[in-house]
Write a protein that holds these residues in place. Structure first.
Motif, PDB file in Angstrom:
ATOM      1  N   LYS A 586       0.821  -1.206   0.000  1.00  0.00           N
ATOM      2  CA  LYS A 586       0.000   0.000   0.000  1.00  0.00           C
ATOM      3  C   LYS A 586       0.861   1.266   0.000  1.00  0.00           C
ATOM      4  O   LYS A 586       0.595   2.217  -0.765  1.00  0.00           O
ATOM      5  N   THR A 587       1.897   1.289   0.843  1.00  0.00           N
ATOM      6  CA  THR A 587       2.737   2.476   0.933  1.00  0.00           C
ATOM      7  C   THR A 587       3.477   2.740  -0.380  1.00  0.00           C
ATOM      8  O   THR A 587       3.545   3.883  -0.862  1.00  0.00           O
ATOM      9  N   ALA A 588       4.026   1.695  -0.989  1.00  0.00           N
ATOM     10  CA  ALA A 588       4.724   1.866  -2.266  1.00  0.00           C
ATOM     11  C   ALA A 588       3.769   2.380  -3.338  1.00  0.00           C
ATOM     12  O   ALA A 588       4.138   3.220  -4.166  1.00  0.00           O
ATOM     13  N   THR A 589       2.536   1.905  -3.330  1.00  0.00           N
ATOM     14  CA  THR A 589       1.547   2.354  -4.312  1.00  0.00           C
ATOM     15  C   THR A 589       1.221   3.827  -4.117  1.00  0.00           C
ATOM     16  O   THR A 589       1.118   4.599  -5.092  1.00  0.00           O
ATOM     17  N   VAL A 590       1.063   4.256  -2.879  1.00  0.00           N
ATOM     18  CA  VAL A 590       0.774   5.662  -2.591  1.00  0.00           C
ATOM     19  C   VAL A 590       1.922   6.539  -3.069  1.00  0.00           C
ATOM     20  O   VAL A 590       1.700   7.590  -3.703  1.00  0.00           O
ATOM     21  N   LEU A 591       3.158   6.150  -2.817  1.00  0.00           N
ATOM     22  CA  LEU A 591       4.304   6.954  -3.248  1.00  0.00           C
ATOM     23  C   LEU A 591       4.355   7.069  -4.767  1.00  0.00           C
ATOM     24  O   LEU A 591       4.623   8.151  -5.322  1.00  0.00           O
ATOM     25  N   ARG A 592       4.102   5.981  -5.476  1.00  0.00           N
ATOM     26  CA  ARG A 592       4.116   6.030  -6.945  1.00  0.00           C
ATOM     27  C   ARG A 592       2.984   6.902  -7.481  1.00  0.00           C
ATOM     28  O   ARG A 592       3.176   7.668  -8.435  1.00  0.00           O
ATOM     29  N   LEU A 593       1.816   6.783  -6.897  1.00  0.00           N
ATOM     30  CA  LEU A 593       0.686   7.596  -7.362  1.00  0.00           C
ATOM     31  C   LEU A 593       0.982   9.083  -7.202  1.00  0.00           C
ATOM     32  O   LEU A 593       0.696   9.897  -8.100  1.00  0.00           O
ATOM     33  N   LEU A 594       1.554   9.451  -6.065  1.00  0.00           N
ATOM     34  CA  LEU A 594       1.856  10.869  -5.831  1.00  0.00           C
ATOM     35  C   LEU A 594       2.956  11.362  -6.757  1.00  0.00           C
ATOM     36  O   LEU A 594       2.893  12.482  -7.274  1.00  0.00           O
ATOM     37  N   ARG A 595       3.984  10.544  -6.964  1.00  0.00           N
ATOM     38  CA  ARG A 595       5.098  10.978  -7.781  1.00  0.00           C
ATOM     39  C   ARG A 595       4.737  11.030  -9.263  1.00  0.00           C
ATOM     40  O   ARG A 595       5.145  11.946  -9.985  1.00  0.00           O
ATOM     41  N   GLU A 596       3.960  10.060  -9.742  1.00  0.00           N
ATOM     42  CA  GLU A 596       3.700   9.932 -11.179  1.00  0.00           C
ATOM     43  C   GLU A 596       2.413  10.609 -11.633  1.00  0.00           C
ATOM     44  O   GLU A 596       2.269  10.928 -12.814  1.00  0.00           O
ATOM     45  N   VAL A 688       5.913  12.141   4.279  1.00  0.00           N
ATOM     46  CA  VAL A 688       5.675  11.836   2.876  1.00  0.00           C
ATOM     47  C   VAL A 688       6.356  12.838   1.949  1.00  0.00           C
ATOM     48  O   VAL A 688       6.892  12.477   0.884  1.00  0.00           O
ATOM     49  N   ASP A 689       6.386  14.134   2.326  1.00  0.00           N
ATOM     50  CA  ASP A 689       6.964  15.130   1.433  1.00  0.00           C
ATOM     51  C   ASP A 689       8.488  15.077   1.422  1.00  0.00           C
ATOM     52  O   ASP A 689       9.130  15.748   0.611  1.00  0.00           O
ATOM     53  N   ARG A 690       9.094  14.262   2.302  1.00  0.00           N
ATOM     54  CA  ARG A 690      10.547  14.030   2.238  1.00  0.00           C
ATOM     55  C   ARG A 690      10.864  12.949   1.211  1.00  0.00           C
ATOM     56  O   ARG A 690      11.978  12.873   0.691  1.00  0.00           O
ATOM     57  N   LEU A 691       9.894  12.097   0.920  1.00  0.00           N
ATOM     58  CA  LEU A 691      10.109  10.970   0.018  1.00  0.00           C
ATOM     59  C   LEU A 691       9.650  11.257  -1.395  1.00  0.00           C
ATOM     60  O   LEU A 691      10.157  10.665  -2.353  1.00  0.00           O
ATOM     61  N   VAL A 692       8.652  12.143  -1.546  1.00  0.00           N
ATOM     62  CA  VAL A 692       8.132  12.439  -2.872  1.00  0.00           C
ATOM     63  C   VAL A 692       7.534  13.845  -2.846  1.00  0.00           C
ATOM     64  O   VAL A 692       6.886  14.232  -1.868  1.00  0.00           O
ATOM     65  N   PRO A 693       7.747  14.648  -3.883  1.00  0.00           N
ATOM     66  CA  PRO A 693       7.142  15.993  -3.896  1.00  0.00           C
ATOM     67  C   PRO A 693       5.612  15.877  -3.935  1.00  0.00           C
ATOM     68  O   PRO A 693       5.047  15.190  -4.788  1.00  0.00           O
ATOM     69  N   CYS A 694       4.950  16.487  -2.995  1.00  0.00           N
ATOM     70  CA  CYS A 694       3.488  16.433  -2.958  1.00  0.00           C
ATOM     71  C   CYS A 694       2.952  17.503  -2.032  1.00  0.00           C
ATOM     72  O   CYS A 694       3.704  18.145  -1.307  1.00  0.00           O
ATOM     73  N   ARG A 695       1.655  17.687  -2.077  1.00  0.00           N
ATOM     74  CA  ARG A 695       0.961  18.594  -1.153  1.00  0.00           C
ATOM     75  C   ARG A 695       0.004  17.773  -0.310  1.00  0.00           C
ATOM     76  O   ARG A 695      -0.461  16.707  -0.727  1.00  0.00           O
ATOM     77  N   PHE A 782       3.184  -5.744  -8.488  1.00  0.00           N
ATOM     78  CA  PHE A 782       3.096  -4.476  -7.760  1.00  0.00           C
ATOM     79  C   PHE A 782       2.631  -3.353  -8.695  1.00  0.00           C
ATOM     80  O   PHE A 782       3.082  -2.208  -8.584  1.00  0.00           O
ATOM     81  N   GLY A 783       1.699  -3.664  -9.592  1.00  0.00           N
ATOM     82  CA  GLY A 783       1.296  -2.705 -10.610  1.00  0.00           C
ATOM     83  C   GLY A 783       0.039  -1.928 -10.313  1.00  0.00           C
ATOM     84  O   GLY A 783      -0.594  -1.403 -11.247  1.00  0.00           O
ATOM     85  N   TRP A 784      -0.348  -1.814  -9.041  1.00  0.00           N
ATOM     86  CA  TRP A 784      -1.605  -1.127  -8.708  1.00  0.00           C
ATOM     87  C   TRP A 784      -1.564   0.352  -9.114  1.00  0.00           C
ATOM     88  O   TRP A 784      -2.576   0.896  -9.538  1.00  0.00           O
ATOM     89  N   ALA A 785      -0.405   0.989  -8.973  1.00  0.00           N
ATOM     90  CA  ALA A 785      -0.299   2.422  -9.300  1.00  0.00           C
ATOM     91  C   ALA A 785      -0.476   2.685 -10.796  1.00  0.00           C
ATOM     92  O   ALA A 785      -0.781   3.817 -11.198  1.00  0.00           O
ATOM     93  N   ASP A 786      -0.299   1.677 -11.635  1.00  0.00           N
ATOM     94  CA  ASP A 786      -0.520   1.847 -13.065  1.00  0.00           C
ATOM     95  C   ASP A 786      -2.011   1.796 -13.413  1.00  0.00           C
ATOM     96  O   ASP A 786      -2.445   2.442 -14.383  1.00  0.00           O
TER      97      ASP A 786
END
Length: 824
Positions: A586-596, A688-695, A782-786
């Protein structure tokens, strides 16, 4: 109180409740109180007058199993008419009474209509008020057997055993059975109590063969995995009539203990080695045991020579003393080199059993030594020959009895659970500290969670850093965390959770090392006071995760919100929630969604939701487990942080958690071990904002819920009922670490007990999910973010066309500037 019209069956007398409802609409009772009775006509009326009214809130029935030759049955029938709860009875003929009280209990349990069965005497030595408290404990806690104990907390034999010798006989009988069955009775202080309750679905009544009074002893020994709790009570004198205890009953008890010990020993010796690997390990143990035994023969022979030749003792007497020397030698080497601490119980306990085994075999050896000496064989040769001849039996007894490994699924729960209503509550944190060692009680760290619950703490809670709120008054917090000494300084043999009774309930959890262990107490009053010991105070992550968050969860429920195990983000103005079992991805998916794909972040682990479909941000720092590393692409992390992160992520992954959960099944100070581990290797937590640019987003109305799974790729809608069950299961999965399952059932918050809190939590969740579409999304790569952005945009084409998303529904917390999601 309403009257009862008795309708008596030809085989069993039964008073059936007539309240105007059809039989098919009547609810089955939650509890059946089984009362064996034999010539108790003088006690029945007084018993029902005290017991029946107190049982009304518990939805219970009373079932007498009557073996009387007097008018007890007639008295039951008359008294049942005025009972506010259903009363039934079975009158057994003389031929059916074989087995005495034990068979009467089994007959009552077989005829019970409920899941829970409570057993008590008819003579009022078991106070009805204590029986009702015991029943309430059974219905509330996640246990299988609840025992009324006279030997823990404020429990006492009282005047019930005031007759000369009775108290002594009772206490020594108790010690006898605990010594005979040290493992299976490890967490039980009163295994021969006559006041107890059990859950029918978790015990096997078909294996029961009770004789005489001690039914509970048989129940505990034949169900070694049953979870046990105890309730302290005072044993009272008989109300009227004569006691049924006698020398004959004492002899029956001793025969029962011998029979159970023999059956247990035979079962242990017959236990096989199911796998080839285990057979190989057993062969290696046997070889090592034989090598140790060889050195023991040398020690035994040397001691025998010294005692017989130098001191001139008789050969057989010298052989007996030499056995003691070789036994101590063998045990020390076997304990350290062969089994290396394997087996339950303490090393001293294993040493005592090893000594008893060798001495029992010595009594078998001595006659053979004498016979061999008469056949002109020397004493040293005869002694060595008998030692070698009994090698296989000695190894078998050691391997399968003394050092038998108790698996996590087959042993008694290691934590003692005691409910002690008569005990005084632990004083508040301020009064708890000795005058010579007072601590400050100023709450330096204060937090406002979702504008709903305020928390004050003497130690910093990093998970709540986002909610820091200096404006919260120190004296008005809903939950206060302070540091202090909890429990006595002396070590304990095992961990224990004690529930004290008072106007403000106090729960106290203590581990093995006294004040140096992971101890804490929780005082449930108008506000909740948590006192943590010095060790826990140095591990704030454990304090928050294992104690504070469990309480926060239910305080939120009492105020109409739920702490839901899920991640929540806002994609193109659409509230999207992700849920999964721990460490699915879940955490990896959230990071990819925010970054991409951009968007706003609300939460990764827990989300505050309400019954209107709103989700409020709960941005705890993200825990980076081993499989999440691939999604971390943060230039801000230094090389040192990356190196540390690789170690931390493996230790704090699902594998590390599963090992800890397995260890929790053994008698280990698991919470203290957890605290020390977190101190030495802190969990890898980053904002979260240390790992990926987001608001960050403040709140959103959730429209899409994806339950992500590992496996063959698939996408499927999930029905409402299935979604509710799945989300509750996922949330419960987040609270599996001790001591949650002991602590939670004892909670009472805002006048709501644990069962009512759970019902309200379900209601909030059902309201939240009523407007949410739920889909199961499985992936083997691990393709949920796609897939998730494509699925969300497919349902909301207007968002893809650049329409400005709607603003958050709830405005907490209120930041000065809110930028639209498209500008992220």
């Amino acid at each position: 109180m309403h009257s009862i019209d008795p309708e008596v069956d030809t085989n069993t007398g039964t008073a059936l409740e007539k309240d105007g409802e059809a039989a098919g609409e009547e609810r089955l009772p939650a509890l059946t109180v089984v009362i064996p009775a034999r010539n108790e006509q003088e006690n029945i009326t007084a018993l029902l007058e005290r017991l029946a009214p107190a049982l009304v809130p518990l939805r219970a029935e009373i079932l007498f199993v009557d073996d009387s030759d007097d008018d007890t049955t007639a008295v039951i029938e008359c008294a049942a008419v005025l009972s506010p709860v259903p009363v039934r009875w079975i009158h057994r003929s003389l031929a059916e009474r074989s087995g005495g009280l034990g068979s009467a209990v089994l007959a009552g349990a077989s005829a019970a209509c409920s899941e829970w069965v409570l057993v008590m005497d008819a003579d009022l030595q078991h106070p009805p008020e204590a029986a009702v408290r015991l029943a309430a404990t059974a219905l509330r806690h996640d246990v299988d057997i609840v025992i009324g104990t006279r030997y823990a907390g404020t429990g006492s034999t009282g005047e019930g055993l005031a007759a000369p010798g009775r108290s002594l006989v009772s206490s020594w009988s108790n010690r006898l059975v605990k010594a005979a069955f040290p493992r299976r009775l490890a967490t039980v202080t009163d295994p021969m109590s006559g006041l107890f309750a059990f859950r029918r679905s978790t015990v096997d009544l078909r294996r029961m063969q009770p004789r005489g009074f001690k039914v509970l002893l048989e129940l505990l020994l034949r169900n070694p995995s049953a979870r046990v709790a105890e309730l302290a009570y005072v044993f009272e004198p008989r109300h009227a009539g004569q006691t049924k205890a006698s020398l004959r009953q004492g002899a029956t008890f001793l025969r029962q203990v011998v029979r159970l010990r023999r059956q247990r020993l035979v079962g242990q010796l017959r236990s096989g080695t199911p796998t080839g690997r285990e057979r190989l390990r057993q062969a290696w143990r046997m070889l090592a045991f034989g090598l140790v035994g060889t050195t023991g023969i040398l020690v035994n022979t040397g001691a025998l020579w010294g005692l017989a030749h130098l001191l001139g003792l008789h050969n057989l007497v010298a052989a007996a003393f030499a056995t003691q020397a070789s036994t101590l030698w063998n045990w020390a080497l076997v304990e350290v080199l062969v089994y290396r601490g394997r087996g339950s119980g303490s090393a001293a306990g294993r040493g005592v059993r090893f000594l008893l085994m060798n001495n029992a075999l010595m009594l078998l050896r001595l006659p053979f030594i004498a016979l061999l000496m008469r056949a002109d064989l020397g004493v040293y040769s005869a002694n060595a020959l008998t030692l070698v001849a009994l090698f296989a039996l000695r190894f078998l007894l050691s391997d399968r009895v003394i050092y038998a490994a108790t698996g996590p699924e087959g042993g008694r729960d290691p934590v003692q659970l005691l409910v002690d209503p008569a005990a005084e509550a632990t004083p508040s944190a301020e009064r708890q500290q000795p005058q010579t060692r007072r601590r400050s009680h100023y709450l330096a760290y204060r937090y406002d969670v979702a504008g709903t619950v305020t928390i004050g703490s003497q130690i910093r809670l990093p998970e709540l850093e986002f909610f820091r709120a200096g404006w919260v008054d120190d004296e008005d917090v809903d939950i206060a965390v302070r540091v202090g000494d909890v429990g006595p300084r002396r070590p304990r043999r095992r961990a224990a959770l004690t529930e004290n009774g008072s106007s403000d309930k106090v729960l106290r959890y203590e581990e093995h090392l006294g004040r140096f262990g992971a101890n804490f107490s929780v005082e449930l009053g108008s506000s909740i006071e948590i006192v943590v010991g010095p060790l826990l105070a140095r591990s704030p992550h454990v304090v928050y995760t294992n104690i504070v968050e469990a309480l926060l969860r239910y305080v939120l429920v009492s105020r109409g919100r739920m702490l839901l195990h899920s991640a929540c983000i806002e994609l193109d103005g659409t509230g999207v929630m992700l849920s999964a079992y721990t460490d699915t991805g879940k955490t990896a998916t959230v990071l990819r969604l925010l970054r991409e794909h951009g968007g706003r972040f609300l939460s990764d682990d827990m989300t505050v939701v309400d019954a209107e479909g709103n989700a409020v941000c709960f941005p705890k720092p993200l825990t980076i487990s081993a499989h999440t590393l691939r999604a971390v692409q943060a230039d801000e992390l230094t090389r040192k942080e990356w190196r540390r992160l690789r170690l931390q992520s493996r230790l704090h992954s699902k594998g590390g958690r599963s090992i800890a959960l397995r260890l929790a099944r053994f008698n280990l100070p698991i919470m203290g071990i957890n605290a020390l581990t977190q101190m030495l290797v802190p969990p890898p937590k980053y904002s979260v904002d240390r790992l990926v640019p987001c608001r960050l987003g403040s709140s959103t109305r959730v429209e899409e819920l994806f339950i992500i799974q590992r496996g063959a790729p698939r996408l499927a809608d999930l029905g409402f009922a299935e979604t509710v069950a799945q989300m509750l299961a996922n949330t419960e999965d987040a609270y599996g670490f001790p001591p949650y399952r002991y602590l939670a059932p004892a909670l009472t918050i805002a006048g709501l007990d644990h069962a009512e809190l759970k019902r309200r939590e379900r209601e909030i969740l059902e309201g939240f999910l009523s407007g949410v579409r739920t889909r199961v999304l499985a992936s083997d790569k691990f393709g949920w973010a796609d897939e998730i952005p494509r699925l969300v945009r497919g349902e909301h084409p207007a968002a893809e066309a650049g329409v400005t998303p709607r603003q958050p529904v709830v405005g907490w917390p209120s930041w000065r500037r809110e930028q639209p999601a498209a500008a992220v």
